[in-house]
Write a protein that holds these residues in place. Structure first.
Motif, PDB file in Angstrom:
ATOM      1  N   SER A  56      -3.886 -10.280   7.791  1.00  0.00           N
ATOM      2  CA  SER A  56      -3.671 -10.366   6.350  1.00  0.00           C
ATOM      3  C   SER A  56      -2.781  -9.228   5.878  1.00  0.00           C
ATOM      4  O   SER A  56      -3.020  -8.072   6.217  1.00  0.00           O
ATOM      5  N   MET A  57      -1.762  -9.585   5.099  1.00  0.00           N
ATOM      6  CA  MET A  57      -0.841  -8.590   4.543  1.00  0.00           C
ATOM      7  C   MET A  57      -1.155  -8.408   3.059  1.00  0.00           C
ATOM      8  O   MET A  57      -1.331  -9.380   2.336  1.00  0.00           O
ATOM      9  N   PHE A  58      -1.204  -7.152   2.646  1.00  0.00           N
ATOM     10  CA  PHE A  58      -1.470  -6.823   1.254  1.00  0.00           C
ATOM     11  C   PHE A  58      -0.267  -6.115   0.661  1.00  0.00           C
ATOM     12  O   PHE A  58       0.319  -5.243   1.300  1.00  0.00           O
ATOM     13  N   VAL A  59       0.094  -6.531  -0.566  1.00  0.00           N
ATOM     14  CA  VAL A  59       1.265  -5.970  -1.243  1.00  0.00           C
ATOM     15  C   VAL A  59       0.922  -5.679  -2.704  1.00  0.00           C
ATOM     16  O   VAL A  59      -0.089  -6.138  -3.225  1.00  0.00           O
ATOM     17  N   GLN A  60       1.802  -4.932  -3.338  1.00  0.00           N
ATOM     18  CA  GLN A  60       1.692  -4.665  -4.763  1.00  0.00           C
ATOM     19  C   GLN A  60       3.056  -4.891  -5.394  1.00  0.00           C
ATOM     20  O   GLN A  60       4.058  -4.941  -4.714  1.00  0.00           O
ATOM     21  N   GLY A  61       3.052  -5.043  -6.699  1.00  0.00           N
ATOM     22  CA  GLY A  61       4.308  -5.285  -7.404  1.00  0.00           C
ATOM     23  C   GLY A  61       4.227  -6.551  -8.217  1.00  0.00           C
ATOM     24  O   GLY A  61       3.161  -6.941  -8.694  1.00  0.00           O
ATOM     25  N   GLU A  62       5.378  -7.217  -8.370  1.00  0.00           N
ATOM     26  CA  GLU A  62       5.438  -8.447  -9.169  1.00  0.00           C
ATOM     27  C   GLU A  62       4.449  -9.489  -8.652  1.00  0.00           C
ATOM     28  O   GLU A  62       3.808 -10.199  -9.422  1.00  0.00           O
ATOM     29  N   ILE A  63       4.349  -9.609  -7.362  1.00  0.00           N
ATOM     30  CA  ILE A  63       3.375 -10.489  -6.716  1.00  0.00           C
ATOM     31  C   ILE A  63       2.431  -9.554  -5.965  1.00  0.00           C
ATOM     32  O   ILE A  63       2.840  -8.908  -5.004  1.00  0.00           O
ATOM     33  N   ALA A  64       1.194  -9.474  -6.418  1.00  0.00           N
ATOM     34  CA  ALA A  64       0.253  -8.532  -5.817  1.00  0.00           C
ATOM     35  C   ALA A  64      -1.007  -9.256  -5.360  1.00  0.00           C
ATOM     36  O   ALA A  64      -1.454 -10.210  -5.993  1.00  0.00           O
ATOM     37  N   ASN A  65      -1.555  -8.799  -4.264  1.00  0.00           N
ATOM     38  CA  ASN A  65      -2.830  -9.329  -3.785  1.00  0.00           C
ATOM     39  C   ASN A  65      -3.759  -8.195  -3.346  1.00  0.00           C
ATOM     40  O   ASN A  65      -4.661  -8.403  -2.550  1.00  0.00           O
ATOM     41  N   SER A  66      -3.529  -7.010  -3.873  1.00  0.00           N
ATOM     42  CA  SER A  66      -4.299  -5.850  -3.439  1.00  0.00           C
ATOM     43  C   SER A  66      -5.222  -5.291  -4.519  1.00  0.00           C
ATOM     44  O   SER A  66      -5.800  -4.222  -4.343  1.00  0.00           O
ATOM     45  N   THR A  67      -5.383  -6.025  -5.622  1.00  0.00           N
ATOM     46  CA  THR A  67      -6.325  -5.585  -6.651  1.00  0.00           C
ATOM     47  C   THR A  67      -7.750  -5.873  -6.179  1.00  0.00           C
ATOM     48  O   THR A  67      -7.962  -6.681  -5.257  1.00  0.00           O
ATOM     49  N   ASP A  68      -8.721  -5.251  -6.812  1.00  0.00           N
ATOM     50  CA  ASP A  68     -10.119  -5.491  -6.427  1.00  0.00           C
ATOM     51  C   ASP A  68     -10.479  -6.966  -6.537  1.00  0.00           C
ATOM     52  O   ASP A  68     -11.152  -7.512  -5.666  1.00  0.00           O
ATOM     53  N   ALA A  69     -10.022  -7.634  -7.595  1.00  0.00           N
ATOM     54  CA  ALA A  69     -10.330  -9.062  -7.768  1.00  0.00           C
ATOM     55  C   ALA A  69      -9.778  -9.885  -6.610  1.00  0.00           C
ATOM     56  O   ALA A  69     -10.466 -10.777  -6.085  1.00  0.00           O
ATOM     57  N   HIS A  70      -8.564  -9.597  -6.198  1.00  0.00           N
ATOM     58  CA  HIS A  70      -7.977 -10.314  -5.060  1.00  0.00           C
ATOM     59  C   HIS A  70      -8.729 -10.009  -3.768  1.00  0.00           C
ATOM     60  O   HIS A  70      -8.967 -10.905  -2.948  1.00  0.00           O
ATOM     61  N   ILE A  71      -9.094  -8.767  -3.588  1.00  0.00           N
ATOM     62  CA  ILE A  71      -9.793  -8.368  -2.364  1.00  0.00           C
ATOM     63  C   ILE A  71     -11.153  -9.053  -2.274  1.00  0.00           C
ATOM     64  O   ILE A  71     -11.537  -9.553  -1.208  1.00  0.00           O
ATOM     65  N   TYR A  72     -11.904  -9.113  -3.375  1.00  0.00           N
ATOM     66  CA  TYR A  72     -13.210  -9.774  -3.349  1.00  0.00           C
ATOM     67  C   TYR A  72     -13.073 -11.258  -3.038  1.00  0.00           C
ATOM     68  O   TYR A  72     -13.877 -11.818  -2.286  1.00  0.00           O
ATOM     69  N   ALA A 117      12.776  -8.602   0.978  1.00  0.00           N
ATOM     70  CA  ALA A 117      13.897  -9.261   0.306  1.00  0.00           C
ATOM     71  C   ALA A 117      13.700  -9.252  -1.208  1.00  0.00           C
ATOM     72  O   ALA A 117      14.666  -9.162  -1.959  1.00  0.00           O
ATOM     73  N   LEU A 118      12.455  -9.333  -1.652  1.00  0.00           N
ATOM     74  CA  LEU A 118      12.148  -9.294  -3.076  1.00  0.00           C
ATOM     75  C   LEU A 118      11.895  -7.836  -3.470  1.00  0.00           C
ATOM     76  O   LEU A 118      10.880  -7.244  -3.109  1.00  0.00           O
ATOM     77  N   SER A 119      12.819  -7.241  -4.194  1.00  0.00           N
ATOM     78  CA  SER A 119      12.766  -5.806  -4.491  1.00  0.00           C
ATOM     79  C   SER A 119      11.600  -5.402  -5.385  1.00  0.00           C
ATOM     80  O   SER A 119      11.296  -4.224  -5.511  1.00  0.00           O
ATOM     81  N   THR A 120      10.934  -6.372  -6.014  1.00  0.00           N
ATOM     82  CA  THR A 120       9.802  -6.048  -6.881  1.00  0.00           C
ATOM     83  C   THR A 120       8.478  -5.977  -6.118  1.00  0.00           C
ATOM     84  O   THR A 120       7.424  -5.787  -6.711  1.00  0.00           O
ATOM     85  N   LEU A 121       8.547  -6.118  -4.811  1.00  0.00           N
ATOM     86  CA  LEU A 121       7.364  -5.977  -3.963  1.00  0.00           C
ATOM     87  C   LEU A 121       7.365  -4.613  -3.302  1.00  0.00           C
ATOM     88  O   LEU A 121       8.414  -4.057  -3.005  1.00  0.00           O
ATOM     89  N   ALA A 122       6.165  -4.120  -3.036  1.00  0.00           N
ATOM     90  CA  ALA A 122       6.037  -2.847  -2.330  1.00  0.00           C
ATOM     91  C   ALA A 122       4.779  -2.884  -1.478  1.00  0.00           C
ATOM     92  O   ALA A 122       3.826  -3.607  -1.784  1.00  0.00           O
ATOM     93  N   GLY A 123       4.788  -2.108  -0.434  1.00  0.00           N
ATOM     94  CA  GLY A 123       3.610  -1.976   0.394  1.00  0.00           C
ATOM     95  C   GLY A 123       2.545  -1.170  -0.331  1.00  0.00           C
ATOM     96  O   GLY A 123       2.811  -0.506  -1.326  1.00  0.00           O
ATOM     97  N   ILE A 124       1.331  -1.257   0.162  1.00  0.00           N
ATOM     98  CA  ILE A 124       0.259  -0.446  -0.409  1.00  0.00           C
ATOM     99  C   ILE A 124       0.013   0.740   0.505  1.00  0.00           C
ATOM    100  O   ILE A 124       0.300   0.687   1.701  1.00  0.00           O
ATOM    101  N   PRO A 125      -0.509   1.821  -0.032  1.00  0.00           N
ATOM    102  CA  PRO A 125      -0.737   3.018   0.777  1.00  0.00           C
ATOM    103  C   PRO A 125      -1.764   2.784   1.887  1.00  0.00           C
ATOM    104  O   PRO A 125      -2.669   1.955   1.736  1.00  0.00           O
TER     105      PRO A 125
END
Length: 74
Positions: free
Chosen positions: A4-20, A44-52
C-alpha cells in the motif's frame, strides 16, 4: 503480501479517516504480510507528495497493533 502506498497533497490517502478505512479492508483481506510505502521520486502529478517516514512508521505500528500483521515500511 499486501502493498500500500500512502501520499499527501491534492489526492491524499494518509489522513486518519483514510487509514482507519484502510485498516478495515486489510482486516478483511487477512494478508500474511503488509508493506507500506510512499513516493520516493517526484510524481507526474506535481500536487502529490510522499509522507514522512515517521507517519509510515505510525501506520505500520497501528497495523501490527490492530490487525496483528507484521508490517514493513519503505
Amino acid at each position: 503480501t499486501l502493498q500500500s502506498m500512502f501520499v499527501q497533497g491534492e489526492i491524499a490517502n494518509s489522513t486518519d479517516a483514510h487509514i482507519y478505512a484502510w485498516f478495515e479492508k486489510v482486516a478483511e483481506i487477512e494478508p500474511v504480510f503488509v508493506q507500506v510505502y510512499s513516493l520516493e521520486n517526484a510524481p507526474a502529478l506535481s500536487t502529490l507528495a510522499g509522507i514522512p517516514m515517521e507517519r509510515l512508521n505510525e501506520i505500520a505500528a497501528r497495523v501490527k497493533e490492530r490487525i496483528g500483521v507484521e508490517p514493513q515500511t519503505y
